[in-house]
Structures are given as C-alpha cells and as structure tokens.
Motif scaffolding. Sequence first.
Motif, short mmCIF file in Angstrom:
data_model
loop_
_atom_site.label_atom_id
_atom_site.label_comp_id
_atom_site.label_asym_id
_atom_site.label_seq_id
_atom_site.Cartn_x
_atom_site.Cartn_y
_atom_site.Cartn_z
N THR A 76 0.85 -1.19 0.00
CA THR A 76 0.00 0.00 0.00
C THR A 76 0.89 1.24 0.00
OG1 THR A 76 -0.29 0.05 2.40
CG2 THR A 76 -1.91 -1.22 1.13
N TYR A 77 0.72 2.12 0.99
CA TYR A 77 1.31 3.45 0.93
C TYR A 77 1.81 3.83 2.32
CZ TYR A 77 1.46 8.51 -0.02
OH TYR A 77 1.84 9.81 -0.17
N ALA A 78 3.12 3.72 2.52
CA ALA A 78 3.70 4.02 3.84
C ALA A 78 5.00 4.80 3.70
CB ALA A 78 3.93 2.72 4.61
N PRO A 79 5.00 5.92 2.95
CA PRO A 79 6.26 6.61 2.68
C PRO A 79 6.94 7.17 3.93
CG PRO A 79 4.42 7.91 1.87
CD PRO A 79 3.86 6.58 2.29
N GLU A 80 6.20 7.37 5.03
CA GLU A 80 6.86 7.88 6.24
C GLU A 80 7.86 6.87 6.79
OE1 GLU A 80 4.53 9.75 9.25
OE2 GLU A 80 3.63 11.16 7.83
N SER A 81 7.78 5.64 6.33
CA SER A 81 8.73 4.62 6.78
C SER A 81 9.81 4.33 5.75
CB SER A 81 7.99 3.33 7.16
OG SER A 81 7.29 3.50 8.37
N ASN A 82 9.94 5.20 4.75
CA ASN A 82 10.93 4.96 3.70
C ASN A 82 12.37 5.05 4.18
OD1 ASN A 82 9.09 4.39 1.76
ND2 ASN A 82 9.27 6.31 0.63
N GLY A 83 12.59 5.65 5.35
CA GLY A 83 13.94 5.82 5.85
C GLY A 83 14.54 4.56 6.47
N TRP A 84 13.77 3.47 6.50
CA TRP A 84 14.28 2.21 7.07
C TRP A 84 14.24 1.13 5.99
CZ3 TRP A 84 11.18 5.61 9.73
CH2 TRP A 84 11.61 6.02 10.99
N PRO A 85 15.16 0.18 6.05
CA PRO A 85 15.13 -0.91 5.08
C PRO A 85 13.85 -1.75 5.20
CG PRO A 85 17.23 -0.86 6.27
CD PRO A 85 16.30 0.09 6.97
N GLY A 86 13.36 -2.20 4.06
CA GLY A 86 12.26 -3.17 4.08
C GLY A 86 10.93 -2.64 3.58
N THR A 87 10.66 -1.36 3.82
CA THR A 87 9.37 -0.78 3.41
C THR A 87 9.24 -0.81 1.88
OG1 THR A 87 9.48 0.67 5.34
CG2 THR A 87 7.93 1.29 3.58
N LEU A 88 8.11 -1.33 1.38
CA LEU A 88 7.85 -1.38 -0.06
C LEU A 88 6.49 -0.76 -0.33
CD1 LEU A 88 8.92 -5.09 -0.82
CD2 LEU A 88 10.22 -3.02 -1.35
N ASN A 89 6.46 0.27 -1.16
CA ASN A 89 5.23 1.04 -1.37
C ASN A 89 4.74 1.05 -2.80
OD1 ASN A 89 4.86 2.06 1.27
ND2 ASN A 89 6.59 3.44 0.95
N LEU A 90 3.45 1.28 -2.95
CA LEU A 90 2.88 1.74 -4.21
C LEU A 90 2.70 3.25 -4.10
CD1 LEU A 90 -0.03 -0.87 -4.64
CD2 LEU A 90 2.33 -1.05 -5.47
N ASP A 91 2.69 3.97 -5.23
CA ASP A 91 2.27 5.36 -5.20
C ASP A 91 0.78 5.42 -4.87
OD1 ASP A 91 4.75 6.35 -5.82
OD2 ASP A 91 4.34 6.53 -7.98
N GLY A 92 0.34 6.55 -4.31
CA GLY A 92 -1.07 6.69 -3.98
C GLY A 92 -1.98 6.48 -5.19
N GLU A 93 -1.53 6.98 -6.34
CA GLU A 93 -2.31 6.85 -7.56
C GLU A 93 -2.46 5.38 -7.96
OE1 GLU A 93 -0.53 9.09 -10.73
OE2 GLU A 93 -2.15 8.60 -12.14
N THR A 94 -1.35 4.63 -7.87
CA THR A 94 -1.39 3.19 -8.19
C THR A 94 -2.32 2.46 -7.23
OG1 THR A 94 0.94 3.40 -8.78
CG2 THR A 94 0.05 1.17 -8.64
#
Length: 249
Positions: A76-94
């Motif tokens: 889903t969408y969790a960019p606030e956690s992008n500063g740590w390894p492991g987080t994988l996101n879709l863009d909000g639009e996707t």
Amino acid sequence: LQQMPRWDAMTWPEIQTLLAKNPLVVLATGSIEQHGPHLPLATDVLIPTGLADRTAGKLREEERRRTVLLPPLAYTYAPESNGWPGTLNLDGETLTRVAADLARELARMGVAEVLLLNGHMESQPFLWEGMRLGRDSHTRIRMVNWWDLVPASVLAAQFDDASPGWTVEHAGPVETSVLWALYPSQVRKDCLPDDPAPGRPPYRKIPLEPESLPPSGSFAPTGTASADIGDALCEAVVGQLCRLTREVL
Ligand SMILES: [Zn+2]
C-alpha cells in the motif's frame, strides 16, 4: 482455532456456492513497512487478519460460513517509513487504481457486501477513493480501522491511563501488544525498543525532519506491552466486529 474461510483456498464451485449465500467479503489491508526492531514488516496486515480469524471463531457456524477473507492487500502506501530498510510502497495513484480494480472485480462476481478491515493509517484515502470509483450500485462497501474499535475506556484501563496515544502508535505498545496476543512468535521479545515518543506537531510536513523520527522505527516505548493487554484489546475489537458482521448478514 477456527479461521475465517479463505477466498483463495476455495475452488470455483465452492465460490459459486458461497456467493449464492450473499456472504460478507472481508479484505484485510495493511502495509509492508518497517515496524521497529521487534515486529515484522507485515504487522499491519497480520493484525487485521488475526482479528478477522478471531471474529470468525466467535460466530455461529452458519454465520462463519457466510464470511470469507480475501488475500490481503499488503502493498500500500507508507512513505513515512521509507527511511528504514524493508518498506515497499505503491504510489497513492497506483493504490487507488488497485483498489478500484478490486472493487470492480468483486462487483463483477456479484458480491454485495464488502468490509475493508484496515491496519494502516496512511493508505486510507486511496483505498476509499478506489473502492468508491470501482464499485457498482449493487455493492455496499464498509471500511473500518481496527484501532477505531478500541474503546478509549478499555485503552485507558489496560495502560493505567498511560497510553502514549494513537498519533505515536507505530510499532508502539498497542501494536506490539495486539500482535503479541495474535501471533506470539512474531514478536522479538529480546529487542523491544524503548524510544521516547517524539511528540508530533498538529500538522504534517514534507520533507520529514530526521530528528522527528525515532532511530528504532518505534514511535513510543514498548516496555508496557504484553500479550494480556493485547488479548483485552482484541476482545473489545472482536466484540464489535461480531456485531458488525451480524448486522450485515
Ligand atoms: Zn502498524
């Protein structure tokens, strides 16, 4: 432990039989997102999945057989956690398009009752907008965040009025306790973090200031977490989910 029946474990004739009973179709939505050194990346998916199973366990058998859990929506969408390894996101639009396609596919199957059981804050607007765009006029869609089903009185009683609050509840004492109750082996009890809650301003900001982010990835000390607290919180949530399910059925 009794589980909610799984959509993806069924055959097409079994799905056909199920759909004829006008089931409640449940989609657990979460994230693949860092959750501190002590909780797995899938925490926000595991919690709603576990709560759905506990709810199914409390229903009468004929009610349980009219519920079904879809494969969860993990990306889903969790960019606030992008500063740590492991987080994988879709863009909000996707993500909006993914949710819209899922709603359309469920409508194509003739599903009338859908419940999104959500475990992750940031993705809500995209999920909701996608569902709104994709649904047809015969589909009723409900979305609930599991934490909104925890009464303030239960939270206060379990944490002796010392809960740090929902704004810093990311990998904090509540999530840790709930996951501990649902999936005890998933909590790394030997590395529970003890970061002080950073305190959040009443607005959001881009870019995020690194000093507003706790190094461990947990936004509040977890020393008070326990499986017993998690069980009490789960009971409160499951009671409300049972009521909601019976209302729909
Ligand atoms: Zn979480």
